[in-house]
Motif scaffolding. Structure first.
Motif, PDB file in Angstrom:
ATOM      1  N   ARG A   1     -46.631  50.372 -16.770  1.00 21.41           N
ATOM      2  CA  ARG A   1     -47.654  51.400 -16.563  1.00 21.41           C
ATOM      3  C   ARG A   1     -47.019  52.781 -16.487  1.00 21.41           C
ATOM      4  N   SER A   2     -47.740  53.755 -17.022  1.00 19.28           N
ATOM      5  CA  SER A   2     -47.275  55.141 -17.002  1.00 19.28           C
ATOM      6  C   SER A   2     -47.254  55.676 -15.580  1.00 19.28           C
ATOM      7  N   LEU A   3     -46.232  56.492 -15.295  1.00 21.91           N
ATOM      8  CA  LEU A   3     -46.096  57.093 -13.974  1.00 21.91           C
ATOM      9  C   LEU A   3     -46.352  58.592 -14.003  1.00 21.91           C
ATOM     10  N   GLU A   4     -45.788  59.255 -14.998  1.00 17.26           N
ATOM     11  CA  GLU A   4     -45.860  60.720 -15.044  1.00 17.26           C
ATOM     12  C   GLU A   4     -45.736  61.167 -16.498  1.00 17.26           C
ATOM     13  N   THR A   5     -46.525  62.162 -16.873  1.00 16.72           N
ATOM     14  CA  THR A   5     -46.402  62.708 -18.224  1.00 16.72           C
ATOM     15  C   THR A   5     -45.483  63.924 -18.184  1.00 16.72           C
ATOM     16  N   LYS A   6     -44.800  64.139 -19.289  1.00 23.84           N
ATOM     17  CA  LYS A   6     -43.883  65.270 -19.400  1.00 23.84           C
ATOM     18  C   LYS A   6     -44.190  65.995 -20.712  1.00 23.84           C
ATOM     19  N   GLU A   7     -44.021  67.282 -20.713  1.00 27.77           N
ATOM     20  CA  GLU A   7     -44.198  68.065 -21.935  1.00 27.77           C
ATOM     21  C   GLU A   7     -42.893  68.178 -22.709  1.00 27.77           C
ATOM     22  N   ARG A   8     -41.789  68.094 -21.959  1.00 27.53           N
ATOM     23  CA  ARG A   8     -40.471  68.307 -22.562  1.00 27.53           C
ATOM     24  C   ARG A   8     -39.436  67.541 -21.753  1.00 27.53           C
ATOM     25  N   PHE A   9     -38.413  67.046 -22.440  1.00 27.39           N
ATOM     26  CA  PHE A   9     -37.345  66.343 -21.743  1.00 27.39           C
ATOM     27  C   PHE A   9     -36.051  66.491 -22.519  1.00 27.39           C
ATOM     28  N   THR A  10     -34.944  66.747 -21.800  1.00 33.49           N
ATOM     29  CA  THR A  10     -33.619  66.819 -22.422  1.00 33.49           C
ATOM     30  C   THR A  10     -32.837  65.583 -22.018  1.00 33.49           C
ATOM     31  N   LEU A  11     -32.425  64.832 -23.026  1.00 34.67           N
ATOM     32  CA  LEU A  11     -31.685  63.583 -22.828  1.00 34.67           C
ATOM     33  C   LEU A  11     -30.192  63.871 -22.904  1.00 34.67           C
ATOM     34  N   LEU A  12     -29.485  63.573 -21.810  1.00 37.72           N
ATOM     35  CA  LEU A  12     -28.041  63.760 -21.748  1.00 37.72           C
ATOM     36  C   LEU A  12     -27.341  62.504 -22.246  1.00 37.72           C
ATOM     37  N   PRO A  13     -26.090  62.619 -22.688  1.00 39.38           N
ATOM     38  CA  PRO A  13     -25.339  61.442 -23.123  1.00 39.38           C
ATOM     39  C   PRO A  13     -25.213  60.396 -22.022  1.00 39.38           C
ATOM     40  N   ALA A  14     -25.028  59.146 -22.448  1.00 39.22           N
ATOM     41  CA  ALA A  14     -24.887  58.037 -21.496  1.00 39.22           C
ATOM     42  C   ALA A  14     -23.428  57.773 -21.152  1.00 39.22           C
ATOM     43  N   LYS A  15     -22.521  58.510 -21.756  1.00 34.57           N
ATOM     44  CA  LYS A  15     -21.102  58.329 -21.450  1.00 34.57           C
ATOM     45  C   LYS A  15     -20.436  59.690 -21.359  1.00 34.57           C
ATOM     46  N   GLU A  16     -19.265  59.717 -20.741  1.00 33.86           N
ATOM     47  CA  GLU A  16     -18.582  60.986 -20.495  1.00 33.86           C
ATOM     48  C   GLU A  16     -17.921  61.548 -21.740  1.00 33.86           C
ATOM     49  N   TRP A  17     -17.466  60.683 -22.613  1.00 36.42           N
ATOM     50  CA  TRP A  17     -16.762  61.147 -23.810  1.00 36.42           C
ATOM     51  C   TRP A  17     -17.622  60.845 -25.024  1.00 36.42           C
ATOM     52  N   VAL A  18     -18.029  61.886 -25.734  1.00 32.91           N
ATOM     53  CA  VAL A  18     -18.898  61.748 -26.903  1.00 32.91           C
ATOM     54  C   VAL A  18     -18.038  61.805 -28.156  1.00 32.91           C
ATOM     55  N   LEU A  19     -18.140  60.780 -28.990  1.00 36.77           N
ATOM     56  CA  LEU A  19     -17.416  60.741 -30.262  1.00 36.77           C
ATOM     57  C   LEU A  19     -18.415  60.828 -31.412  1.00 36.77           C
ATOM     58  N   THR A  20     -18.310  61.880 -32.198  1.00 33.53           N
ATOM     59  CA  THR A  20     -19.166  62.007 -33.366  1.00 33.53           C
ATOM     60  C   THR A  20     -18.576  61.188 -34.511  1.00 33.53           C
ATOM     61  N   ALA A  21     -19.326  61.063 -35.584  1.00 35.12           N
ATOM     62  CA  ALA A  21     -18.832  60.341 -36.766  1.00 35.12           C
ATOM     63  C   ALA A  21     -17.565  61.020 -37.289  1.00 35.12           C
ATOM     64  N   GLY A  22     -17.528  62.345 -37.274  1.00 39.36           N
ATOM     65  CA  GLY A  22     -16.343  63.082 -37.704  1.00 39.36           C
ATOM     66  C   GLY A  22     -15.133  62.785 -36.825  1.00 39.36           C
ATOM     67  N   ASP A  23     -15.357  62.698 -35.511  1.00 39.44           N
ATOM     68  CA  ASP A  23     -14.274  62.355 -34.583  1.00 39.44           C
ATOM     69  C   ASP A  23     -13.731  60.966 -34.873  1.00 39.44           C
ATOM     70  N   ARG A  24     -14.626  60.014 -35.102  1.00 37.83           N
ATOM     71  CA  ARG A  24     -14.191  58.645 -35.389  1.00 37.83           C
ATOM     72  C   ARG A  24     -13.396  58.577 -36.687  1.00 37.83           C
ATOM     73  N   ASP A  25     -13.852  59.308 -37.707  1.00 37.89           N
ATOM     74  CA  ASP A  25     -13.122  59.334 -38.981  1.00 37.89           C
ATOM     75  C   ASP A  25     -11.718  59.899 -38.786  1.00 37.89           C
ATOM     76  N   TYR A  26     -11.623  61.009 -38.058  1.00 39.55           N
ATOM     77  CA  TYR A  26     -10.338  61.643 -37.805  1.00 39.55           C
ATOM     78  C   TYR A  26      -9.403  60.687 -37.055  1.00 39.55           C
ATOM     79  N   LEU A  27      -9.926  60.065 -35.987  1.00 42.45           N
ATOM     80  CA  LEU A  27      -9.102  59.153 -35.191  1.00 42.45           C
ATOM     81  C   LEU A  27      -8.668  57.938 -36.006  1.00 42.45           C
ATOM     82  N   THR A  28      -9.543  57.424 -36.850  1.00 36.57           N
ATOM     83  CA  THR A  28      -9.198  56.283 -37.694  1.00 36.57           C
ATOM     84  C   THR A  28      -8.055  56.645 -38.632  1.00 36.57           C
TER      85      THR A  28
END
Length: 142
Positions: A104-131
């Protein structure tokens, strides 16, 4: 800390010594959803993978998300309840927090900013470079 506002932050020494994602990369990895805004599902999936979220059938823990047709459930690391985004094609029709057990719905929001779920963010470019760097080091060691 990411707002660059002066203040005092109390952290253990082990946290200070830990390497973190550069601030600009951290900021660019955040996703902001707004009712009436648009969402490109392919871009959304890519960002969720890069930022450490796990795709599941039904969210139950922080760091998970699911997609069922035009309904996207995501459980942010910063919230005590997951969010449900309802889409009409690529337009965001609604954003609501909901109870995991009753759905069931609890609260409506007009806007929300989703933060990363981990401390270190690796983009596709980062993964390619590291590989490439790992492959180069392996060739050296042979």
């Amino acid at each position: 800390m990411q707002t660059d506002q002066p203040g005092i932050v109390v952290v253990p020494i082990s946290a200070i010594r830990k390497r973190m994602t550069p601030v600009q990369q951290w900021r660019s990895s955040q996703q902001t959803f707004e009712v009436g805004g648009e969402m490109e599902l392919a871009v959304f999936h890519q960002k969720m993978i890069e930022t450490g979220y796990t795709m599941v059938d039904k969210v139950s823990l922080q760091g998970e998300y699911s997609v069922r047709g035009g309904i996207i459930d995501v459980f942010p690391m910063t919230e005590s309840h997951p969010l449900r985004l309802e889409l009409f094609d690529t337009d965001i029709d609604s954003i609501r927090s909901f109870d995991i057990d009753s759905q069931r719905s609890l609260e409506t929001k007009e806007r929300f900013t989703l933060l990363p779920a981990k401390e270190w963010v690796l983009t596709a470019g980062d993964r390619d470079y590291l590989t490439k760097q790992v492959q180069k080091e392996l060739k050296k060691s042979r």
